[in-house]
Motif scaffolding. Sequence first.
Motif, PDB file in Angstrom:
ATOM      1  N   ILE A  30      15.845  47.031 -79.017  1.00  0.00           N
ATOM      2  CA  ILE A  30      16.498  45.487 -78.233  1.00  0.00           C
ATOM      3  C   ILE A  30      14.861  45.125 -77.949  1.00  0.00           C
ATOM      4  N   ASP A  31      13.921  43.724 -78.729  1.00  0.00           N
ATOM      5  CA  ASP A  31      12.541  43.696 -78.551  1.00  0.00           C
ATOM      6  C   ASP A  31      13.057  42.520 -78.590  1.00  0.00           C
ATOM      7  N   GLY A  32      12.417  42.405 -76.570  1.00  0.00           N
ATOM      8  CA  GLY A  32      13.257  40.972 -76.058  1.00  0.00           C
ATOM      9  C   GLY A  32      13.981  41.422 -75.349  1.00  0.00           C
ATOM     10  N   THR A  33      14.261  41.684 -74.564  1.00  0.00           N
ATOM     11  CA  THR A  33      14.553  42.987 -73.692  1.00  0.00           C
ATOM     12  C   THR A  33      15.404  41.305 -72.572  1.00  0.00           C
ATOM     13  N   ALA A  34      14.195  41.529 -72.010  1.00  0.00           N
ATOM     14  CA  ALA A  34      14.587  39.902 -71.153  1.00  0.00           C
ATOM     15  C   ALA A  34      14.571  39.248 -71.615  1.00  0.00           C
ATOM     16  N   ASN A  35      14.691  38.541 -73.034  1.00  0.00           N
ATOM     17  CA  ASN A  35      16.134  37.547 -73.332  1.00  0.00           C
ATOM     18  C   ASN A  35      17.385  37.844 -73.070  1.00  0.00           C
ATOM     19  N   PHE A  36      17.173  38.676 -74.029  1.00  0.00           N
ATOM     20  CA  PHE A  36      18.825  39.367 -73.799  1.00  0.00           C
ATOM     21  C   PHE A  36      19.568  39.770 -72.750  1.00  0.00           C
ATOM     22  N   ALA A  37      18.918  39.853 -71.936  1.00  0.00           N
ATOM     23  CA  ALA A  37      19.229  40.149 -70.117  1.00  0.00           C
ATOM     24  C   ALA A  37      19.514  39.010 -70.022  1.00  0.00           C
ATOM     25  N   ALA A  38      18.689  37.447 -69.686  1.00  0.00           N
ATOM     26  CA  ALA A  38      19.501  36.406 -69.470  1.00  0.00           C
ATOM     27  C   ALA A  38      20.064  35.935 -69.919  1.00  0.00           C
ATOM     28  N   ARG A  44      19.606  35.002 -73.772  1.00  0.00           N
ATOM     29  CA  ARG A  44      18.764  33.721 -74.564  1.00  0.00           C
ATOM     30  C   ARG A  44      18.291  34.019 -75.242  1.00  0.00           C
ATOM     31  N   ARG A  45      18.108  34.031 -76.838  1.00  0.00           N
ATOM     32  CA  ARG A  45      17.741  34.379 -77.640  1.00  0.00           C
ATOM     33  C   ARG A  45      15.509  33.571 -77.831  1.00  0.00           C
ATOM     34  N   PRO A  46      14.569  34.459 -78.371  1.00  0.00           N
ATOM     35  CA  PRO A  46      15.051  35.104 -79.157  1.00  0.00           C
ATOM     36  C   PRO A  46      14.582  36.699 -78.840  1.00  0.00           C
ATOM     37  N   GLY A  61       0.151  27.998 -82.399  1.00  0.00           N
ATOM     38  CA  GLY A  61      -0.037  30.044 -82.379  1.00  0.00           C
ATOM     39  C   GLY A  61       0.691  29.982 -80.984  1.00  0.00           C
ATOM     40  N   ALA A  62       1.481  31.314 -80.293  1.00  0.00           N
ATOM     41  CA  ALA A  62       1.539  31.891 -79.116  1.00  0.00           C
ATOM     42  C   ALA A  62       0.444  32.794 -79.159  1.00  0.00           C
ATOM     43  N   VAL A  63       0.027  32.520 -77.135  1.00  0.00           N
ATOM     44  CA  VAL A  63      -1.049  33.541 -76.772  1.00  0.00           C
ATOM     45  C   VAL A  63      -0.484  33.096 -75.354  1.00  0.00           C
ATOM     46  N   PRO A  64       0.232  34.234 -74.657  1.00  0.00           N
ATOM     47  CA  PRO A  64       1.200  34.517 -73.143  1.00  0.00           C
ATOM     48  C   PRO A  64      -0.064  34.952 -71.726  1.00  0.00           C
ATOM     49  N   LEU A  65      -0.053  33.591 -71.682  1.00  0.00           N
ATOM     50  CA  LEU A  65      -2.117  33.558 -70.555  1.00  0.00           C
ATOM     51  C   LEU A  65      -1.815  34.466 -70.002  1.00  0.00           C
ATOM     52  N   LYS A  66      -0.031  34.612 -68.970  1.00  0.00           N
ATOM     53  CA  LYS A  66      -0.308  35.214 -67.744  1.00  0.00           C
ATOM     54  C   LYS A  66      -0.850  36.938 -67.924  1.00  0.00           C
ATOM     55  N   GLN A  97       7.080  33.506 -77.362  1.00  0.00           N
ATOM     56  CA  GLN A  97       8.806  33.299 -77.519  1.00  0.00           C
ATOM     57  C   GLN A  97       9.427  35.107 -76.348  1.00  0.00           C
ATOM     58  N   HIS A  98       8.442  35.412 -75.501  1.00  0.00           N
ATOM     59  CA  HIS A  98       8.525  37.360 -74.869  1.00  0.00           C
ATOM     60  C   HIS A  98       9.847  37.580 -76.234  1.00  0.00           C
TER      61      HIS A  98
END
Length: 266
Positions: free
Chosen positions: A90-98, A100-102, A160-165, A189-190
């Motif tokens: 599962i790629d995006g486990t934090a989303n899945f655990a919460a 939400r998608r994707p 595009g995406a840049v997760p600055l944190k 999108q995490h």
Amino acid sequence: MIDEVGQLLRDAAEQAVLPWFRRLSAEHIDEKGPGDLVTVADRRSEEIITAGLLRLAPDSVVVGEEAVSADADLLHRLRDAGRVWLVDPIDGTANFAAGRRPFVMMVALLDGGQPVASWIYDPVADSLAVARRGAGSAVDGVPLGVGGNGAAPPLRTLRGAVPLKYLPDRVRVTVQAGGDQVGAVLPGQHCAGREHWDIAAGTQDFALFWRTLPWDHVPGTLLVEESGGVARRLDGGPYDFTDDRAGLLVARSEAAWQELQRALLG
């Protein structure tokens, strides 16, 4: 084998992933490291996918994200001369655990240490992206192709995406300054697999990642490259997934990559 792996991902989703979506409780979620989550669904999905891949190719090796978390020496198998499967259950486990998608499920096949095929499956949408080295890419059987050799696009049109944190301070300052030249710099999108998919499909122009773990990026970078896009280290060098350096810039074309590298990284 393309169809068999796709069906395997669907089976794993049906048995181990979708039944848990939005049904997880705290006892079903663990933390492998600070902010690095794993769920009962990740573990069971990887077990099903691993067993299925070994049935398809008994002489192969499977390197899964959760297996590596238990035995880091497995990473050395990525250099094997034979067939090696790379699995992100599962790629995006934090989303899945919460709830939400994707989130997506990903597999890549390496042969002689090089990616030769990849699969990215969105189980909620029941949609499958596939790439084969030298044979292009497709989503649900429809070929992708964004083109890679045109004129440089205006920076103001790129998003595009840049997760600055996740960026170290010195890189964050440079990227933020250059981001003013770009049309839209999004927080991400995490879910690395979804970012790659969107770039390959032409609905997003780029993504800049700091962490470059192989299961997060090998399936997607092959999808992008077979769709006419580019994935390279921040200094312009090739993305070698056995190299644990940080930093990866992915863009929908060579011209876009060059423009973005100059703007965001100086």
